[in-house]
Design a protein around this motif. Structure first.
Motif, PDB file in Angstrom:
ATOM      1  N   PHE A  11      10.361  -5.901  23.558  1.00  0.00           N
ATOM      2  CA  PHE A  11       8.914  -5.849  22.718  1.00  0.00           C
ATOM      3  C   PHE A  11       7.856  -5.375  22.317  1.00  0.00           C
ATOM      4  O   PHE A  11       7.659  -5.319  21.082  1.00  0.00           O
ATOM      5  CB  PHE A  11       8.558  -7.457  23.071  1.00  0.00           C
ATOM      6  CG  PHE A  11       9.588  -8.215  22.964  1.00  0.00           C
ATOM      7  CD1 PHE A  11      10.530  -8.146  22.032  1.00  0.00           C
ATOM      8  CD2 PHE A  11       9.182 -10.022  23.665  1.00  0.00           C
ATOM      9  CE1 PHE A  11      11.216  -9.489  22.140  1.00  0.00           C
ATOM     10  CE2 PHE A  11       9.933 -11.046  23.613  1.00  0.00           C
ATOM     11  CZ  PHE A  11      10.999 -11.052  22.367  1.00  0.00           C
ATOM     12  N   MET A  12       7.762  -3.718  23.251  1.00  0.00           N
ATOM     13  CA  MET A  12       7.436  -3.009  22.933  1.00  0.00           C
ATOM     14  C   MET A  12       7.699  -2.578  20.836  1.00  0.00           C
ATOM     15  O   MET A  12       6.749  -1.919  20.125  1.00  0.00           O
ATOM     16  CB  MET A  12       7.440  -1.774  23.230  1.00  0.00           C
ATOM     17  CG  MET A  12       6.351  -0.449  23.034  1.00  0.00           C
ATOM     18  SD  MET A  12       5.114  -0.328  23.499  1.00  0.00           S
ATOM     19  CE  MET A  12       5.333  -0.102  25.468  1.00  0.00           C
ATOM     20  N   ASP A  13       8.641  -2.118  20.726  1.00  0.00           N
ATOM     21  CA  ASP A  13       9.365  -1.757  19.228  1.00  0.00           C
ATOM     22  C   ASP A  13       9.965  -2.727  18.908  1.00  0.00           C
ATOM     23  O   ASP A  13      10.233  -3.088  17.134  1.00  0.00           O
ATOM     24  CB  ASP A  13      10.346  -1.081  19.880  1.00  0.00           C
ATOM     25  CG  ASP A  13       9.824   0.696  20.502  1.00  0.00           C
ATOM     26  OD1 ASP A  13       8.685   0.579  19.706  1.00  0.00           O
ATOM     27  OD2 ASP A  13       9.848   1.175  20.920  1.00  0.00           O
ATOM     28  N   PHE A  14      10.763  -3.424  19.376  1.00  0.00           N
ATOM     29  CA  PHE A  14      11.578  -5.171  18.940  1.00  0.00           C
ATOM     30  C   PHE A  14      10.649  -5.812  18.214  1.00  0.00           C
ATOM     31  O   PHE A  14       9.909  -6.575  18.881  1.00  0.00           O
ATOM     32  CB  PHE A  14      12.305  -5.460  19.419  1.00  0.00           C
ATOM     33  CG  PHE A  14      13.266  -6.535  18.656  1.00  0.00           C
ATOM     34  CD1 PHE A  14      14.561  -5.875  18.574  1.00  0.00           C
ATOM     35  CD2 PHE A  14      12.915  -8.239  18.852  1.00  0.00           C
ATOM     36  CE1 PHE A  14      15.129  -7.354  17.699  1.00  0.00           C
ATOM     37  CE2 PHE A  14      13.630  -8.994  18.013  1.00  0.00           C
ATOM     38  CZ  PHE A  14      15.210  -8.497  17.624  1.00  0.00           C
ATOM     39  N   PHE A  15      10.746  -5.747  16.880  1.00  0.00           N
ATOM     40  CA  PHE A  15       9.695  -6.858  15.597  1.00  0.00           C
ATOM     41  C   PHE A  15       9.486  -8.044  15.636  1.00  0.00           C
ATOM     42  O   PHE A  15      10.679  -8.848  15.123  1.00  0.00           O
ATOM     43  CB  PHE A  15       9.896  -5.835  14.796  1.00  0.00           C
ATOM     44  CG  PHE A  15       8.268  -6.451  13.591  1.00  0.00           C
ATOM     45  CD1 PHE A  15       7.609  -6.641  13.763  1.00  0.00           C
ATOM     46  CD2 PHE A  15       8.951  -7.737  11.962  1.00  0.00           C
ATOM     47  CE1 PHE A  15       6.331  -7.662  13.024  1.00  0.00           C
ATOM     48  CE2 PHE A  15       7.915  -8.117  11.459  1.00  0.00           C
ATOM     49  CZ  PHE A  15       6.821  -7.908  11.946  1.00  0.00           C
ATOM     50  N   LEU A  16       8.175  -8.736  16.225  1.00  0.00           N
ATOM     51  CA  LEU A  16       8.768 -10.227  16.687  1.00  0.00           C
ATOM     52  C   LEU A  16       7.583 -10.607  16.493  1.00  0.00           C
ATOM     53  O   LEU A  16       6.420 -10.186  17.072  1.00  0.00           O
ATOM     54  CB  LEU A  16       9.087 -10.962  18.307  1.00  0.00           C
ATOM     55  CG  LEU A  16       9.671 -11.523  18.341  1.00  0.00           C
ATOM     56  CD1 LEU A  16      11.026 -12.154  17.994  1.00  0.00           C
ATOM     57  CD2 LEU A  16       9.968 -12.444  19.515  1.00  0.00           C
ATOM     58  N   PRO A  17       7.422 -10.856  15.038  1.00  0.00           N
ATOM     59  CA  PRO A  17       5.834 -11.166  14.409  1.00  0.00           C
ATOM     60  C   PRO A  17       4.808 -12.207  15.487  1.00  0.00           C
ATOM     61  O   PRO A  17       5.193 -13.149  15.567  1.00  0.00           O
ATOM     62  CB  PRO A  17       6.159 -11.749  13.087  1.00  0.00           C
ATOM     63  CG  PRO A  17       7.327 -11.762  12.908  1.00  0.00           C
ATOM     64  CD  PRO A  17       8.187 -10.850  14.146  1.00  0.00           C
ATOM     65  N   THR A  18       3.882 -11.583  15.608  1.00  0.00           N
ATOM     66  CA  THR A  18       3.024 -13.187  15.720  1.00  0.00           C
ATOM     67  C   THR A  18       1.885 -13.531  14.644  1.00  0.00           C
ATOM     68  O   THR A  18       2.769 -13.397  13.621  1.00  0.00           O
ATOM     69  CB  THR A  18       2.020 -12.177  16.949  1.00  0.00           C
ATOM     70  OG1 THR A  18       0.940 -11.557  16.112  1.00  0.00           O
ATOM     71  CG2 THR A  18       2.311 -11.040  18.002  1.00  0.00           C
ATOM     72  N   VAL A  43      -0.241 -13.697  13.929  1.00  0.00           N
ATOM     73  CA  VAL A  43      -1.233 -12.462  13.067  1.00  0.00           C
ATOM     74  C   VAL A  43      -0.503 -11.761  11.575  1.00  0.00           C
ATOM     75  O   VAL A  43      -1.300 -11.577  10.359  1.00  0.00           O
ATOM     76  CB  VAL A  43      -1.603 -11.750  13.823  1.00  0.00           C
ATOM     77  CG1 VAL A  43      -2.800 -10.177  12.964  1.00  0.00           C
ATOM     78  CG2 VAL A  43      -2.750 -12.135  14.489  1.00  0.00           C
ATOM     79  N   GLU A  44       0.664 -11.249  11.982  1.00  0.00           N
ATOM     80  CA  GLU A  44       1.864 -11.049  10.801  1.00  0.00           C
ATOM     81  C   GLU A  44       2.254 -11.644  10.443  1.00  0.00           C
ATOM     82  O   GLU A  44       3.109 -11.420   9.020  1.00  0.00           O
ATOM     83  CB  GLU A  44       2.523 -10.192  11.576  1.00  0.00           C
ATOM     84  CG  GLU A  44       2.314  -9.185  12.511  1.00  0.00           C
ATOM     85  CD  GLU A  44       1.491  -9.207  13.915  1.00  0.00           C
ATOM     86  OE1 GLU A  44       0.713  -8.061  14.120  1.00  0.00           O
ATOM     87  OE2 GLU A  44       2.308  -9.963  14.404  1.00  0.00           O
ATOM     88  N   ASP A  73       0.818  -1.372   0.355  1.00  0.00           N
ATOM     89  CA  ASP A  73       0.261  -0.014   0.201  1.00  0.00           C
ATOM     90  C   ASP A  73       1.113   0.867   0.092  1.00  0.00           C
ATOM     91  O   ASP A  73       1.479   1.519   0.981  1.00  0.00           O
ATOM     92  CB  ASP A  73      -0.760  -0.450   1.491  1.00  0.00           C
ATOM     93  CG  ASP A  73      -1.389   0.860   1.540  1.00  0.00           C
ATOM     94  OD1 ASP A  73      -2.035   2.251   0.595  1.00  0.00           O
ATOM     95  OD2 ASP A  73      -2.130   0.840   2.657  1.00  0.00           O
ATOM     96  N   GLY A 128       2.777   2.907   3.466  1.00  0.00           N
ATOM     97  CA  GLY A 128       3.966   1.894   3.354  1.00  0.00           C
ATOM     98  C   GLY A 128       3.238   0.467   4.191  1.00  0.00           C
ATOM     99  O   GLY A 128       4.770  -0.227   4.085  1.00  0.00           O
ATOM    100  N   VAL A 129       2.691  -0.003   4.360  1.00  0.00           N
ATOM    101  CA  VAL A 129       2.244  -1.225   4.606  1.00  0.00           C
ATOM    102  C   VAL A 129       2.241  -2.361   3.613  1.00  0.00           C
ATOM    103  O   VAL A 129       2.016  -2.683   2.346  1.00  0.00           O
ATOM    104  CB  VAL A 129       1.135  -0.961   5.259  1.00  0.00           C
ATOM    105  CG1 VAL A 129       0.236  -2.745   5.501  1.00  0.00           C
ATOM    106  CG2 VAL A 129       1.100  -0.467   6.510  1.00  0.00           C
ATOM    107  N   ALA A 173       6.780   0.079   7.523  1.00  0.00           N
ATOM    108  CA  ALA A 173       6.011   0.535   6.960  1.00  0.00           C
ATOM    109  C   ALA A 173       6.551   2.072   6.460  1.00  0.00           C
ATOM    110  O   ALA A 173       6.489   2.840   5.620  1.00  0.00           O
ATOM    111  CB  ALA A 173       4.301   0.946   7.455  1.00  0.00           C
TER     112      ALA A 173
END
Lengths: 288, 809
Positions: free
Chosen positions: B728-735, B737-738, B669, B673-674, B795
């Motif tokens: 883990f607030m910022d460090f991208f560890l996908p769940t 869902v992602e 998008d 940027g997603v 993004a």
């Protein structure tokens, strides 16, 4: 990520809680679910000596329709907001927004009152309450008073709530049954705070917008009520030029921080994109 | 039913009962893990155990003026506070790194990165220890810091490592600057330069594989217990290589190695994070030796992300030279490697840049040259192989981005360019220009299968239409097709070129058959979630005909397990898996002699049949392995020693070279940027497949970490050297869902030199996945003239690409 030492209190009534807060003074914090406070304590950015947990106060929970308002008790969980039939019928944007808060586990514990009262600009409910014109009921040592959501937020974690006061409930006027609504939230992943988010409620008549209200999440030190942007829409058919003007007006009031979600410029533009998308969806839902 | 059918059916039934190689055996370790009954370091509770916590530096670079521990020591419950001054008399204020450098255990005169360990508080509980860290008063004098590695070797750059500033020859040769660590070169520079000078077409790009961190759910931790009476140390810890830790502890503590018992219990993921030795391990050991009681250290999440072992941070100037019809003639790469404050890379000792010289990839590139400069900066040290063999993700990223850039310049299809340059099946074993001998491969077959399955031609047609629609303003979505054809190099490794601190990188298996025919086998490796208890048993089951369910696999206790170099770099199957097969074959050979004695025939008259030896031509005369096991103890042939066990220390003749073809379809998008991954197809060839279900799980996990790294995961520093986003607030560890949906596939090209033909798979999906995602993103924007887009592709960065291209106006 080990919190400092604190004492834990669990009063059974609002009166007891107010008395406790008065006695314990500035070193006491209210615990209403803890999903903002506990992470701050674990990183020792907050080190309260006393936690006053409101979860033992039964009458702070619940959702009721009173006349042309819905009243939500402060300790109602986000999960309960999602599952309420009354809310779903009268103000469905509350459930839509709640579903975008954190994750299911947190929504079982996180409370509506905690979300609106602690002044974290990343929380989703404050901007929504500004959008809907919610009124906060507050009880303190000097009795009870009411504060409009639109007058409540003064800075990051800084609100019109005086120390020793407890937010007990929120009154929300029920919008027209024909209203259209949407909450659009851009976030990096499940559980994240918004890069930018927008709450939109509109009414339409004969293809013209008759009322509009817009709230913005996490693009300033406080949640924002974009009244100028909304005013630009009223009386229009939500044509591209009017929407462009409203989006520009909404962007103009943002003052986001640059953080790991992106630089300020990006977050401002995303606030605009969220407003535009929320308007599109709201329009598609509005009757009339 | 005729006799032969009956025999076949009987054989099939017996084979199925074994649950041997090739079957989707359920993971036996999951019985305890899924019930929360695993036993991790932090589950350990010993009488009198104390808890340690670190005082850490708020500065990236500062001189320590003073440390006052008196307020901390006065706090009730605090037992001791260690500083460098306490460790120095023991010679333990620095420890050796695996890369030939030394690393501060507790900072002595200076701190060199934010959150560096300055003091270690030991207290009666975890909370008191943490409270006391706030009561240690450290006075700092802030110094200018280096965050940008390109400024490390500036003439006026502040000297970071004053402890070695006069030592101008490091572990890997001369140093050009006090902040320079090493220069490493391989290949023919002159010949490469000559090809570039007259090539038809060249490309050159700075490709950055940014700094990130392997983030196992369980952080690093240890419990040390020193018995003053016996003079013995027991050390439980999160160790991917427990024997190496034992040797290192012996070398630095002076305790004899037999009096050190290192135990790695269940480990909650490693991904390279748990290979190295850390200050916390040393401080828990020193604390226990000094105090005579057990001391536990458990890292929290922010400490883990900001201190113990980052990965990547390679800045790779990558060049290709080709003919105008797309035949690649040469590759030239220069890497600036940011190693942080200490060189604590976990590579085999002779390889300061790991196996970066696998960067010629899957292509027949006749001439190449690689140079790597390692430099110090004010950042945490590490440089570990994050779910990959040593620096292989970096190498594959370089070549797989470079071929895309070349294709773009030539106006050729990126798949076609790859196929044109692949090493051909008949060229194996293949000698690469940078020194490796690829054992086996069939790249063309794998690529064709992948392209047919994903529908490559149709995807390109769809993309062309979408691009036109985008240009006409009918859509705000860009479609990218990512390709990656990777060759891994795993299974370190042959002793001739692979050692750690002088210890050759063999691995081992010891198999013991009990009289009743059940088995215990012990390995020199250590599972962190890979499923070793399941898969090693399958190898043994097939080799010796005893059901996998009757075989117990044990790892992690250095007193009982044979010496091994541990689990990382996908080496368990290539090395310890080979040792397992060889040890099993020794047992089988002895079993054959016993069976011959029991059946009163010559050994040569016997043939193996799934789980038994039978007399050729007389199928009703046989002895099962179970019967043989009993006889081995109670009725061995005359002059044969009783018992049925074997050990093998396997020194691999070569590495193994798994490969794969990956395709990604992504929709972006442009307004936000997603990026959404529509499809991801991964074809892996890891040679012989031991357990297809475990392979699939490994591929899913590796792809998920690749997705994370490519699409947002990073450890960033601001200009003052403050570490950003280390939670883990910022460090991208996908769940879940992602995480995209994964489509997996395979071909099988066995390794010719491995006893069972297996190559290893745990890291392939990560190595191949990162460039595939990045290529998809780059492909999406390529028609707009975006040029190379650096990772991570989160993004806001992709939105910025669109902004620069004027797509938002």
């Amino acid at each position: 990520m080990i919190p400092g030492t604190f004492d834990y209190h669990r009063p059974a009534s609002v009166e007891d809680a107010v008395a406790l807060l008065a006695r314990l003074g500035e070193d006491a914090n209210i615990l209403a679910g803890g999903h903002s406070l506990i992470p701050l304590m674990k990183t020792r950015l907050a080190s309260p000596e006393h936690l006053v947990d409101l979860s033992g106060i039964g009458n702070l929970k619940g959702i009721s329709v009173k006349g042309d308002e819905v009243v939500i008790g402060a300790m109602t969980t986000q999960f309960e907001l999602i599952s309420s039939e009354d809310l779903g019928r009268h103000i469905p944007i509350i459930a839509e927004t709640s579903r975008l808060i954190a994750d299911p586990q947190i929504r079982y514990k996180g409370t509506f009152g905690g979300n609106v009262a602690n002044g974290d600009p990343g929380n989703d409910m404050p901007a929504l309450m500004m959008c809907l014109g919610g009124i906060y009921s507050v009880t303190g040592p000097d009795g009870s008073r009411e504060i409009a959501a639109r007058d409540f937020y003064q800075g990051a974690y800084f609100t019109a709530l005086e120390h020793g006061e407890i937010l007990t409930a929120v009154r929300i006027p029920i919008p027209s049954p024909d209203h259209g609504y949407a909450y659009e939230k851009l976030k990096r992943k499940v559980g994240d705070y918004a890069t930018a988010a927008a709450a939109v409620v509109i009414t339409m008549a004969g293809g013209k917008c008759t009322s509009a209200s817009i709230g913005l999440t996490n693009v300033s030190e406080t949640p924002l009520w974009a009244s100028d942007a909304a005013a630009l829409l009223v009386g229009t058919s939500l044509d591209k030029a009017s929407v462009d003007a409203a989006v520009a007006a909404a962007e103009a009031i943002t003052q986001p921080a640059s953080d790991m979600r992106g630089p300020a410029e990006y977050r401002t533009k995303m606030a605009g994109v969220m407003v535009r998308r929320a308007l599109e969806r709201a329009q598609s839902r509005a009757k009339g | 039913m005729n006799d032969q059918t009956k025999i076949d059916q009987d054989r099939a039934e017996r084979t199925e009962k074994l649950q041997g190689m090739g079957c989707k055996r359920k993971r036996v370790e999951d019985v305890r893990f899924t019930q929360g009954k695993g036993s991790y370091v932090d589950d350990l509770k010993l009488p009198g155990m104390l808890f340690g916590d670190f005082v850490r530096s708020p500065h990236a670079h500062a001189r320590i003026k003073s440390i006052d521990t008196s307020r901390a020591k006065a706090l009730p419950g605090v037992v001791a506070v260690l500083t460098a001054a306490d460790l120095k008399p023991l010679g333990l204020h620095y420890m050796p790194t695996l890369a030939g450098d030394v690393q501060a255990v507790l900072a002595e005169e200076k701190v060199l990165f934010q959150n560096q360990e300055v003091a270690f508080v030991i207290a009666e509980d975890r909370y008191i220890a943490s409270d006391a860290t706030e009561l240690v008063d450290v006075e700092y004098e802030a110094l200018p810091c280096i965050v940008d590695p390109f400024k490390s070797m500036d003439p006026d750059a502040p000297i970071l490592r004053e402890d070695i500033k006069d030592k101008m020859v490091g572990a890997h040769g001369p140093r050009k600057h006090p902040n320079h660590i090493f220069e490493w070169q391989i290949g023919d520079k002159e010949a490469t330069d000559a090809v570039f000078a007259k090539a038809d077409v060249t490309i050159k790009e700075m490709l950055v594989d940014h700094r990130t961190h392997p983030s196992p759910l369980e952080t690093c931790q240890s419990v040390a217990s020193f018995d003053k009476v016996k003079g013995e140390l027991t050390l439980w810890g999160t160790f991917q290589a427990p024997h190496v830790i034992r040797t290192v502890v012996s070398l630095i503590s002076g305790l004899p190695e037999h009096k050190i018992h290192v135990i790695a219990p269940d480990i909650g993921g490693g991904f390279g994070n748990k290979v190295g030795a850390y200050a916390g391990y040393v401080c828990s050991v020193v604390g226990s030796i000094v105090l005579g009681v057990p001391v536990k250290w458990v890292e929290d999440r922010m400490e883990n992300l900001s201190t113990t072992s980052f990965a990547r941070d390679y800045h790779m100037t990558t060049e290709l030279a080709a003919t105008k019809d797309g035949k690649i003639q040469a590759m030239r790469v220069h890497v600036l490697a940011d190693h942080g404050a200490f060189d604590a890379c976990a590579d085999p000792s002779k390889w300061p840049a790991g196996f970066m010289n696998i960067c010629t990839g899957s292509y027949d590139i006749p001439t190449a040259h690689l140079a790597v400069d390692g430099v110090y900066t004010n950042k945490a040290s590490g440089g570990v192989a994050y779910r990959c063999s040593f620096r292989v993700t970096e190498a594959v990223f370089a070549i797989e981005r470079a071929v895309e850039l070349l294709a773009d310049k030539l106006g050729m299809d990126a798949a076609e360019l790859r196929i044109k340059n692949f090493i051909k099946a008949e060229q194996f074993p293949y000698q690469s220009a940078l020194g490796w001998e690829y054992d086996s491969g069939d790249y063309h077959t794998a690529m064709k299968k992948a392209m047919d399955t994903i529908g490559y031609k149709e995807l390109r047609e769809e993309q062309a239409k979408k691009r036109d629609a985008f240009k006409r303003g009918e859509t705000r979505e860009l479609m990218g097709i990512g390709i990656s054809f990777f060759t891994e190099i795993v299974g370190a490794g042959p002793a001739k070129n692979c050692d750690i601190l002088g210890i050759a990188m063999f691995d081992s298996a010891e198999i013991r058959i009990h009289p009743t025919g059940s088995v215990i086998a012990r390995m020199g490796t250590k599972s962190q979630g890979q499923g070793h208890e399941t898969t090693y048993a399958q190898i043994i089951a097939t080799e010796i005909g005893i059901p996998a369910d009757d075989i117990m696999i044990e790892e992690g206790n250095t007193d009982t397990a044979p010496y091994g170099l541990g689990t990382y770099g996908s080496r368990s199957t290539p090395v310890a898996g080979a040792a397992t097969a060889v040890a099993a074959r020794k047992i089988k050979a002895k079993a054959q002699m016993i069976a011959a004695h029991m059946l009163e025939v010559h050994e040569g008259d016997l043939e193996w049949d799934v789980d038994r030896f039978r007399v050729k031509g007389l199928p009703e005369k046989f002895k099962t392995m179970k019967e043989i096991a009993w006889a081995a103890y109670n009725n061995p042939p005359p002059n044969m020693e009783p018992g049925l066990e074997a050990v093998n220390y396997y020194e691999p003749p070569n590495m193994t070279y798994p490969f794969g073809a990956y395709f990604c379809v992504m929709d972006i998008d442009v307004d936000t940027g997603v990026a959404k991954t529509r499809r991801f197809y991964a074809l892996d060839d890891c040679g012989t497949r031991i357990n297809p279900m475990i392979i699939e799980g490994q591929v899913h996990g590796g792809l998920t970490e690749a997705f994370a790294c490519a699409m947002g995961q990073e450890i960033r520093y601001d200009e003052h050297g403050n570490v950003m986003g280390a939670s883990f607030m910022d460090f991208f560890l996908p769940t879940a869902v992602e995480t995209p949906h994964w489509e997996t596939d395979h071909t099988v090209t066995p390794s010719p030199h491995h006893p069972i033909g297996a190559k290893g798979v745990g890291e392939s999906p990560h190595v191949g996945g990162v460039p595939c995602f990045s290529n998809a993103v780059n492909d999406a924007y390529a028609f707009l003239g975006a040029g190379h887009i650096q990772m991570p592709h989160d993004a806001w960065r992709l939105w910025t690409v669109g902004q620069k291209l004027g797509l938002h106006n």
